[in-house]
Design a protein around this motif. Structure first.
Motif, PDB file in Angstrom:
ATOM      1  N   GLU A   1      59.622  20.589  22.449  1.00  0.00           N
ATOM      2  CA  GLU A   1      60.857  21.076  21.852  1.00  0.00           C
ATOM      3  C   GLU A   1      61.911  21.272  22.927  1.00  0.00           C
ATOM      4  O   GLU A   1      61.592  21.615  24.063  1.00  0.00           O
ATOM      5  CB  GLU A   1      60.630  22.385  21.084  1.00  0.00           C
ATOM      6  CG  GLU A   1      59.831  22.195  19.817  1.00  0.00           C
ATOM      7  CD  GLU A   1      59.958  23.363  18.854  1.00  0.00           C
ATOM      8  OE1 GLU A   1      60.348  24.446  19.302  1.00  0.00           O
ATOM      9  OE2 GLU A   1      59.661  23.183  17.662  1.00  0.00           O
ATOM     10  N   SER A   2      63.171  21.059  22.542  1.00  0.00           N
ATOM     11  CA  SER A   2      64.274  21.129  23.492  1.00  0.00           C
ATOM     12  C   SER A   2      65.363  22.035  22.959  1.00  0.00           C
ATOM     13  O   SER A   2      65.839  21.855  21.833  1.00  0.00           O
ATOM     14  CB  SER A   2      64.836  19.718  23.739  1.00  0.00           C
ATOM     15  OG  SER A   2      66.032  19.772  24.478  1.00  0.00           O
ATOM     16  N   PHE A   3      65.751  23.040  23.759  1.00  0.00           N
ATOM     17  CA  PHE A   3      66.872  23.933  23.427  1.00  0.00           C
ATOM     18  C   PHE A   3      67.659  24.208  24.711  1.00  0.00           C
ATOM     19  O   PHE A   3      67.490  25.238  25.353  1.00  0.00           O
ATOM     20  CB  PHE A   3      66.383  25.259  22.821  1.00  0.00           C
ATOM     21  CG  PHE A   3      65.761  25.118  21.471  1.00  0.00           C
ATOM     22  CD1 PHE A   3      64.388  24.977  21.339  1.00  0.00           C
ATOM     23  CD2 PHE A   3      66.540  25.124  20.335  1.00  0.00           C
ATOM     24  CE1 PHE A   3      63.806  24.856  20.093  1.00  0.00           C
ATOM     25  CE2 PHE A   3      65.972  24.999  19.078  1.00  0.00           C
ATOM     26  CZ  PHE A   3      64.599  24.865  18.956  1.00  0.00           C
ATOM     27  N   GLU A   4      68.487  23.248  25.085  1.00  0.00           N
ATOM     28  CA  GLU A   4      69.251  23.413  26.323  1.00  0.00           C
ATOM     29  C   GLU A   4      70.319  24.485  26.149  1.00  0.00           C
ATOM     30  O   GLU A   4      70.978  24.566  25.104  1.00  0.00           O
ATOM     31  CB  GLU A   4      69.900  22.087  26.715  1.00  0.00           C
ATOM     32  CG  GLU A   4      70.582  22.128  28.077  1.00  0.00           C
ATOM     33  CD  GLU A   4      71.104  20.765  28.497  1.00  0.00           C
ATOM     34  OE1 GLU A   4      72.006  20.709  29.346  1.00  0.00           O
ATOM     35  OE2 GLU A   4      70.607  19.750  27.963  1.00  0.00           O
ATOM     36  N   GLU A   5      70.487  25.313  27.161  1.00  0.00           N
ATOM     37  CA  GLU A   5      71.467  26.386  27.113  1.00  0.00           C
ATOM     38  C   GLU A   5      72.887  25.832  27.014  1.00  0.00           C
ATOM     39  O   GLU A   5      73.205  24.766  27.547  1.00  0.00           O
ATOM     40  CB  GLU A   5      71.358  27.266  28.366  1.00  0.00           C
ATOM     41  CG  GLU A   5      70.069  28.081  28.441  1.00  0.00           C
ATOM     42  CD  GLU A   5      70.082  29.283  27.513  1.00  0.00           C
ATOM     43  OE1 GLU A   5      71.047  29.436  26.742  1.00  0.00           O
ATOM     44  OE2 GLU A   5      69.123  30.063  27.548  1.00  0.00           O
ATOM     45  N   THR A   6      73.751  26.581  26.320  1.00  0.00           N
ATOM     46  CA  THR A   6      75.155  26.205  26.236  1.00  0.00           C
ATOM     47  C   THR A   6      75.807  26.326  27.609  1.00  0.00           C
ATOM     48  O   THR A   6      75.709  27.378  28.241  1.00  0.00           O
ATOM     49  CB  THR A   6      75.898  27.137  25.259  1.00  0.00           C
ATOM     50  OG1 THR A   6      75.237  27.114  23.995  1.00  0.00           O
ATOM     51  CG2 THR A   6      77.343  26.710  25.105  1.00  0.00           C
ATOM     52  N   PRO A   7      76.463  25.278  28.117  1.00  0.00           N
ATOM     53  CA  PRO A   7      77.160  25.394  29.406  1.00  0.00           C
ATOM     54  C   PRO A   7      78.192  26.518  29.365  1.00  0.00           C
ATOM     55  O   PRO A   7      78.875  26.708  28.354  1.00  0.00           O
ATOM     56  CB  PRO A   7      77.827  24.021  29.578  1.00  0.00           C
ATOM     57  CG  PRO A   7      77.006  23.091  28.734  1.00  0.00           C
ATOM     58  CD  PRO A   7      76.545  23.911  27.574  1.00  0.00           C
ATOM     59  N   MET A   8      78.304  27.260  30.463  1.00  0.00           N
ATOM     60  CA  MET A   8      79.163  28.440  30.498  1.00  0.00           C
ATOM     61  C   MET A   8      80.617  28.107  30.169  1.00  0.00           C
ATOM     62  O   MET A   8      81.268  28.800  29.382  1.00  0.00           O
ATOM     63  CB  MET A   8      79.078  29.107  31.872  1.00  0.00           C
ATOM     64  CG  MET A   8      79.949  30.366  32.001  1.00  0.00           C
ATOM     65  SD  MET A   8      79.485  31.659  30.821  1.00  0.00           S
ATOM     66  CE  MET A   8      77.877  32.121  31.488  1.00  0.00           C
ATOM     67  N   LEU A   9      81.143  27.038  30.760  1.00  0.00           N
ATOM     68  CA  LEU A   9      82.533  26.663  30.515  1.00  0.00           C
ATOM     69  C   LEU A   9      82.756  26.331  29.039  1.00  0.00           C
ATOM     70  O   LEU A   9      83.769  26.727  28.444  1.00  0.00           O
ATOM     71  CB  LEU A   9      82.926  25.471  31.391  1.00  0.00           C
ATOM     72  CG  LEU A   9      84.359  24.943  31.200  1.00  0.00           C
ATOM     73  CD1 LEU A   9      85.384  26.034  31.493  1.00  0.00           C
ATOM     74  CD2 LEU A   9      84.593  23.710  32.066  1.00  0.00           C
ATOM     75  N   VAL A  10      81.809  25.617  28.441  1.00  0.00           N
ATOM     76  CA  VAL A  10      81.922  25.255  27.023  1.00  0.00           C
ATOM     77  C   VAL A  10      81.909  26.509  26.163  1.00  0.00           C
ATOM     78  O   VAL A  10      82.684  26.633  25.201  1.00  0.00           O
ATOM     79  CB  VAL A  10      80.767  24.308  26.630  1.00  0.00           C
ATOM     80  CG1 VAL A  10      80.787  24.043  25.124  1.00  0.00           C
ATOM     81  CG2 VAL A  10      80.860  22.991  27.388  1.00  0.00           C
ATOM     82  N   ALA A  11      81.042  27.466  26.483  1.00  0.00           N
ATOM     83  CA  ALA A  11      80.970  28.716  25.721  1.00  0.00           C
ATOM     84  C   ALA A  11      82.296  29.473  25.792  1.00  0.00           C
ATOM     85  O   ALA A  11      82.803  29.969  24.777  1.00  0.00           O
ATOM     86  CB  ALA A  11      79.831  29.582  26.241  1.00  0.00           C
ATOM     87  N   VAL A  12      82.880  29.551  27.001  1.00  0.00           N
ATOM     88  CA  VAL A  12      84.153  30.260  27.177  1.00  0.00           C
ATOM     89  C   VAL A  12      85.260  29.585  26.379  1.00  0.00           C
ATOM     90  O   VAL A  12      86.040  30.235  25.666  1.00  0.00           O
ATOM     91  CB  VAL A  12      84.523  30.337  28.674  1.00  0.00           C
ATOM     92  CG1 VAL A  12      85.940  30.874  28.845  1.00  0.00           C
ATOM     93  CG2 VAL A  12      83.535  31.224  29.419  1.00  0.00           C
ATOM     94  N   LEU A  13      85.343  28.248  26.468  1.00  0.00           N
ATOM     95  CA  LEU A  13      86.376  27.516  25.739  1.00  0.00           C
ATOM     96  C   LEU A  13      86.190  27.632  24.230  1.00  0.00           C
ATOM     97  O   LEU A  13      87.167  27.671  23.470  1.00  0.00           O
ATOM     98  CB  LEU A  13      86.366  26.049  26.163  1.00  0.00           C
ATOM     99  CG  LEU A  13      86.815  25.759  27.605  1.00  0.00           C
ATOM    100  CD1 LEU A  13      86.631  24.283  27.934  1.00  0.00           C
ATOM    101  CD2 LEU A  13      88.268  26.181  27.820  1.00  0.00           C
ATOM    102  N   THR A  14      84.923  27.701  23.776  1.00  0.00           N
ATOM    103  CA  THR A  14      84.660  27.860  22.343  1.00  0.00           C
ATOM    104  C   THR A  14      85.148  29.206  21.843  1.00  0.00           C
ATOM    105  O   THR A  14      85.813  29.306  20.808  1.00  0.00           O
ATOM    106  CB  THR A  14      83.156  27.695  22.068  1.00  0.00           C
ATOM    107  OG1 THR A  14      82.723  26.409  22.509  1.00  0.00           O
ATOM    108  CG2 THR A  14      82.868  27.826  20.577  1.00  0.00           C
ATOM    109  N   TYR A  15      84.838  30.270  22.599  1.00  0.00           N
ATOM    110  CA  TYR A  15      85.330  31.604  22.225  1.00  0.00           C
ATOM    111  C   TYR A  15      86.861  31.635  22.224  1.00  0.00           C
ATOM    112  O   TYR A  15      87.481  32.228  21.343  1.00  0.00           O
ATOM    113  CB  TYR A  15      84.782  32.659  23.186  1.00  0.00           C
ATOM    114  CG  TYR A  15      83.372  33.101  22.877  1.00  0.00           C
ATOM    115  CD1 TYR A  15      83.053  33.686  21.657  1.00  0.00           C
ATOM    116  CD2 TYR A  15      82.350  32.954  23.814  1.00  0.00           C
ATOM    117  CE1 TYR A  15      81.770  34.099  21.371  1.00  0.00           C
ATOM    118  CE2 TYR A  15      81.055  33.366  23.535  1.00  0.00           C
ATOM    119  CZ  TYR A  15      80.767  33.933  22.313  1.00  0.00           C
ATOM    120  OH  TYR A  15      79.491  34.350  22.041  1.00  0.00           O
ATOM    121  N   MET A  16      87.462  30.987  23.214  1.00  0.00           N
ATOM    122  CA  MET A  16      88.928  30.940  23.266  1.00  0.00           C
ATOM    123  C   MET A  16      89.492  30.204  22.048  1.00  0.00           C
ATOM    124  O   MET A  16      90.515  30.618  21.477  1.00  0.00           O
ATOM    125  CB  MET A  16      89.385  30.250  24.557  1.00  0.00           C
ATOM    126  CG  MET A  16      89.173  31.075  25.817  1.00  0.00           C
ATOM    127  SD  MET A  16      89.663  30.167  27.314  1.00  0.00           S
ATOM    128  CE  MET A  16      91.408  29.867  26.976  1.00  0.00           C
TER     129      MET A  16
END
Length: 558
Positions: free
Chosen positions: A57-72
């Motif tokens: 099974e694969s659950f790669e973590e959300t990249p930090m920059l992508v997470a920040v831009l998504t919240y923005m």
């Protein structure tokens, strides 16, 4: 790849200096017969004694920059939403939403304004990505009725054009039985002519036909259990039967990502409900241990019953339940197990018998086997299967059995014909070949997406393939760009998923040819480059293509 199974994996994690990540499993951890730390994205555990096959099974973590831009992105949309609400309040912008009439302003409100905020200001921007009308059988391809909107998706108008031969990557047509020709369609048509469509009665009154009883005997034989019972609606199979199995003084342990029907059934039962982390055996065992030690709140009396609710395949994550470990815990703590195989029945296992077949387990170890006929069998309704005394009890205590109208006979015939095909009782090997084709298509499609650099969730053998989009603007953009290229996909965002985990969900079918999959993969890669969706920070090297007709299950057995 990882070969994983694991209940007691904390010692192995500590030995490698790796702490469990999401779902209690490790990131960047590779396990093959022993624990070795490697740069991979796969989850692994170290107790392989319960597993007879690789569990990847694969659950790669959300990249930090992508997470920040998504919240923005969501923050900006929220700010503009409040601005537009202000403009609507002052009649600057036309308001399309349902509102209270002026003369009723002092009444108890019918519409909660704040609760509709997301629908008004975020969902409406991308509403065209859902509820698209089709006008053909939902097979490997379908025909789509084109529509347009002149008021930013508040209303739609049909253009009169039909988009032909759209590759279908959204329907739950796992074994390809969503057909308007062939044995299933012919049998259903003959039954319609003979019996009509509706029963106009419940099973306990005048709506019990020999075909209903034949269906239930066939389901029991297919699953390898004593008895089974069929219901006309899959959602109600869970929501109306769980209250008959548990009540006050009982404890229900529910996976945090269980389907809404399981959640509703648990709530209607009036049982105490406790939630464990998704597919996390440490979390489940802790709840079981605490339940045994402490008993019921206040009185500390033993629980009348402890019922574990899990699914075979989780339809948003693409993950497969760690069933061998769940069964081991259930036996250890004397609990009962309720297994929802809505997505896994027909789609997993060398014989298509679901997650129990997939792991090579005994169906008698699952107390309540539930499944639906809406996916692999392309019909409607659901079933409960298990011991005969369980089914006899439900026949007299289940609201869905007592009050619901009997299943339509054409639907029953579709199920019987497709199930006999899967079992080989039609005298052909069509069913077995479809099961093998689905397994091969699944592995091939998932591997290609990972090689392209997309973040893919779930188990390598799951035909449900979530591909991460993250940012809100990319949800609608991906669906629209794919449809422009004649590929139909399902996109999902908040609140159906966590706010930073919007995704596209592909459903693979045995009806897909390699040419269809290659065409879809080329388009996904093209759109992925256009929208910059190749987020994976872990490169997967392209592997040599094996012959496409080589069976996945035969490889695993070897």
């Amino acid at each position: 790849m990882t070969e994983s199974a694991g209940n007691k994996n904390e010692d192995c994690h500590a030995a490698n200096g790796v702490k469990p990540g999401r779902n209690g499993m490790v990131k960047n951890h590779h396990h093959h017969h022993q624990c070795q730390k490697q740069e991979e994205v796969y989850h692994a555990a170290c107790n392989g004694a319960l597993y007879s096959r690789p569990f990847i099974e694969s659950f790669e973590e959300t990249p930090m920059l992508v997470a920040v831009l998504t919240y923005m992105g969501y923050g900006i949309l929220t700010i503009f939403g409040y601005l537009r609400d202000f403009m609507r309040e002052w009649k600057i912008e036309k308001c399309h939403i349902a509102r209270e009439r002026e003369e009723q302003k002092d009444f108890v409100p019918l519409y909660q304004d704040f609760e509709n905020f997301y629908t008004r200001n975020l969902y409406m921007r991308i509403r065209d990505s859902w509820n698209r009308p089709i006008c053909s059988a939902p097979g490997a391809t379908f025909d789509l009725v084109e529509r347009s909107s002149n008021d930013y998706n508040w209303t739609f108008e049909y253009t009169g054009r039909v988009v032909k031969d759209v590759i279908n990557l959204g329907s739950y047509n796992y074994l390809g039985f969503a057909e308007n020709t062939g044995a299933c369609a012919t049998a259903a048509g003959e039954v319609t002519v003979k019996f009509g469509v509706g029963m106009a009665s419940t099973r306990q009154e005048m709506g019990n036909l020999d075909r209903h009883e034949e269906l239930e005997k066939l389901v029991a034989s297919f699953l390898g259990v004593e008895s089974a019972m069929a219901f006309g609606m899959g959602f109600a199979t869970n929501s109306m039967n769980i209250p008959a199995l548990a009540g006050k003084g009982c404890l229900i342990l529910s996976d945090e990502l269980n389907h809404a029907s399981l959640v509703l059934g648990a709530r209607l039962s009036t049982s105490t409900i406790r939630v464990f982390k998704h597919n996390n055996m440490q979390s489940l065992e802790k709840l079981l241990r605490d339940a045994i030690v402490h008993g019921q709140p206040r009185t500390h009396q033993p629980w009348k019953k402890i019922l574990i609710l899990v699914e075979g395949i989780y339809s948003m994550e693409g993950s497969i339940i760690r069933l061998p470990e769940v069964i081991a815990l259930k036996k250890k703590y004397k609990a009962y197990l309720y297994l929802d195989e809505a997505h896994s029945i027909g789609a997993l296992g060398p014989y298509g018998r679901g997650v129990v077949d997939y792991f090579g387990l005994d169906s008698k170890d699952v107390d309540v086997m539930m499944g639906t006929f809406t996916k692999s069998f392309c019909a409607a309704g659901g079933y409960i299967a298990g011991r005969k005394d369980l089914i006899d009890y439900l026949r007299t205590h289940s609201h869905s059995a007592i009050y619901a109208t009997s299943m339509s006979l054409p639907v029953v015939e579709q199920i019987i014909t497709s199930m006999k095909c899967i079992m080989g009782k039609d005298g052909t090997t069509i069913g077995r070949s479809r099961i093998q084709r689905l397994a091969e298509n699944t592995v091939y499609f998932r591997r290609r997406l990972q090689e392209m650099g997309f973040i893919i969730y779930g188990n390598n053998d799951s035909p449900v393939v979530p591909m991460m989009l993250y940012m809100p603007a990319k949800i609608g953009a991906f669906g629209r760009e794919m449809l422009k290229r004649n590929i139909g996909v399902v996109v999902v965002g908040f609140p159906a998923t966590p706010i930073i985990e919007s995704r596209a969900r592909f459903c693979i079918s045995a009806a897909h040819t390699k040419e269809m999959l290659d065409r879809a993969l080329d388009v996904i890669s093209e759109v992925g480059d256009l929208l910059q969706l190749k987020y994976s920070q872990h490169k997967v090297l392209p592997s040599l293509d094996r012959p496409f007709d080589e069976t996945t299950y035969e490889e695993n057995e070897e």
